[in-house]
Design a protein around this motif. Structure first.
Motif, PDB file in Angstrom:
ATOM      1  N   LEU A   1       4.046  -1.531  -7.655  1.00 60.11           N
ATOM      2  CA  LEU A   1       2.970  -2.509  -7.534  1.00 60.11           C
ATOM      3  C   LEU A   1       1.620  -1.867  -7.850  1.00 60.11           C
ATOM      4  N   HIS A   2       1.402  -0.680  -7.320  1.00 60.49           N
ATOM      5  CA  HIS A   2       0.129   0.004  -7.553  1.00 60.49           C
ATOM      6  C   HIS A   2      -0.058   0.335  -9.032  1.00 60.49           C
ATOM      7  N   LEU A   3       1.007   0.761  -9.686  1.00 58.94           N
ATOM      8  CA  LEU A   3       0.930   1.086 -11.109  1.00 58.94           C
ATOM      9  C   LEU A   3       0.567  -0.149 -11.926  1.00 58.94           C
ATOM     10  N   GLU A   4       1.156  -1.299 -11.576  1.00 58.02           N
ATOM     11  CA  GLU A   4       0.853  -2.529 -12.309  1.00 58.02           C
ATOM     12  C   GLU A   4      -0.602  -2.943 -12.105  1.00 58.02           C
ATOM     13  N   LEU A   5      -1.103  -2.821 -10.889  1.00 61.58           N
ATOM     14  CA  LEU A   5      -2.513  -3.125 -10.640  1.00 61.58           C
ATOM     15  C   LEU A   5      -3.424  -2.173 -11.417  1.00 61.58           C
ATOM     16  N   SER A   6      -3.073  -0.902 -11.426  1.00 59.02           N
ATOM     17  CA  SER A   6      -3.905   0.087 -12.116  1.00 59.02           C
ATOM     18  C   SER A   6      -3.979  -0.209 -13.612  1.00 59.02           C
ATOM     19  N   ARG A   7      -2.880  -0.672 -14.167  1.00 56.78           N
ATOM     20  CA  ARG A   7      -2.855  -0.954 -15.603  1.00 56.78           C
ATOM     21  C   ARG A   7      -3.743  -2.141 -15.979  1.00 56.78           C
ATOM     22  N   THR A   8      -3.875  -3.078 -15.057  1.00 62.61           N
ATOM     23  CA  THR A   8      -4.618  -4.301 -15.378  1.00 62.61           C
ATOM     24  C   THR A   8      -6.062  -4.264 -14.917  1.00 62.61           C
ATOM     25  N   GLY A   9      -6.390  -3.377 -13.987  1.00 62.91           N
ATOM     26  CA  GLY A   9      -7.744  -3.328 -13.467  1.00 62.91           C
ATOM     27  C   GLY A   9      -8.032  -4.415 -12.450  1.00 62.91           C
ATOM     28  N   LYS A  10      -7.023  -5.185 -12.043  1.00 65.26           N
ATOM     29  CA  LYS A  10      -7.215  -6.222 -11.026  1.00 65.26           C
ATOM     30  C   LYS A  10      -7.001  -5.626  -9.639  1.00 65.26           C
ATOM     31  N   ASP A  11      -7.292  -6.403  -8.595  1.00 68.68           N
ATOM     32  CA  ASP A  11      -7.216  -5.818  -7.251  1.00 68.68           C
ATOM     33  C   ASP A  11      -6.268  -6.543  -6.307  1.00 68.68           C
ATOM     34  N   LEU A  12      -5.574  -7.569  -6.787  1.00 65.44           N
ATOM     35  CA  LEU A  12      -4.650  -8.320  -5.937  1.00 65.44           C
ATOM     36  C   LEU A  12      -3.390  -8.616  -6.739  1.00 65.44           C
TER      37      LEU A  12
END
Length: 289
Positions: free
Chosen positions: A122-133
């Motif tokens: 989950l954290h990796l996917e958020l990091s890739r998109t720059g979103k926070d939720l």
């Protein structure tokens, strides 16, 4: 026999007795049995720190509009709602007999190792998109919601309901040779876990697919308020954004979802009877039965 031979024979018997104690002496020694091994699951690891403390999980049956909800949420500038991630099928295998002991020394067990891996995904996917939720809408998550809640105590849950009769109709129409009994059992399994979550997760946000398609602005505004983000009008124009591939096993791939437009939910056939347990849950959810 000569005296010398008799003497040698007697000497051999004495030497044998000195080397090998009588059988009764061996029998009197209690057997040294090894202690029984500790069960592999006896150790429960403490919860490790999470990189994503409060993910969002959409709990729903299959064929209940979860892909539509996903693309609406993914259209928000702060929300990442990817395709179905199927975390429950991502496992850790300890391949040697000493691996569990090694992990225990690190305050980890197999389940917590899986939780750490899920959290990292989950954290990796958020990091890739720059979103926070991040929002995961995989329908089978519904069947393991207690484990998700144990993994992320601060997780938020959105319960997406649909009339069970409409779910049965949708599944039946999509299968070439439908097994009607199996379909009813599948829908019941999802419905029972949804009802369990509805009763045991008092902080969960409950919506219906019928309301989502009939009043998308109201429903998405209320959902954004629950998630603590401002509502964005662009959420309703999900066709204007890239949401990845629509294909089997990763969500709905029908022409309706590809159209980029919110379309009215197909209603349940009012003449179709539901099994008693499903009828009871449909009534509890506010549907006419």
């Amino acid at each position: 026999m000569s005296a010398i031979a008799r003497g040698l024979k007697r000497r051999g018997r004495l030497m044998a007795q000195a080397v090998s104690p009588p059988r009764r002496t061996l029998d009197a020694i209690p057997a040294q049995r090894p202690a029984p091994p500790e069960p592999a699951d006896a150790y429960v690891a403490p919860r490790a720190p999470r990189l994503v403390e409060s993910p969002v999980f959409v709990l729903s049956s299959v064929r209940s509009g979860s892909t539509l909800l996903r693309v609406l949420l993914n259209s928000h500038s702060r929300i990442r709602a990817p395709h179905e991630m199927h975390l429950r099928t991502v496992h850790v295998r300890m391949s040697r007999e000493f691996t569990a002991d090694a992990m225990r020394e690190l305050a980890l067990d197999r389940e917590e190792l899986e939780h750490v891996l899920w959290d990292r995904v989950l954290h990796l996917e958020l990091s890739r998109t720059g979103k926070d939720l991040i929002v995961d809408k995989t329908p089978p998550n519904t069947l393991i919601w207690p484990r998700l809640h144990r993994c992320w105590p601060e997780a938020r849950f959105v319960l997406l309901l649909r009339h069970p009769g409409a779910v049965i109709q949708s599944l039946t129409s999509r299968r070439a040779d439908p097994d009607h009994e199996a379909i009813r059992a599948e829908v019941l399994a999802y419905a029972e876990k949804l009802e369990e979550a509805r009763l045991e997760l008092p902080g969960a946000h409950v919506i219906t697919y019928e309301d989502l398609t009939a009043e998308p602005e109201r429903i998405t505004r209320e959902l954004c308020a629950y998630l603590g983000v401002p509502w964005e009008k662009g959420m309703l124009d999900y066709g204007e954004q890239d949401h990845g591939t629509f294909r089997p096993k990763l969500g709905d791939w029908s022409e309706e979802i590809r159209s980029g437009r919110i379309q009215a939910a197909r209603q349940a056939d009012p003449a179709a009877a539901l099994p008693p347990r499903l009828a009871g849950m449909a009534k509890a959810w506010g549907y006419p039965v």
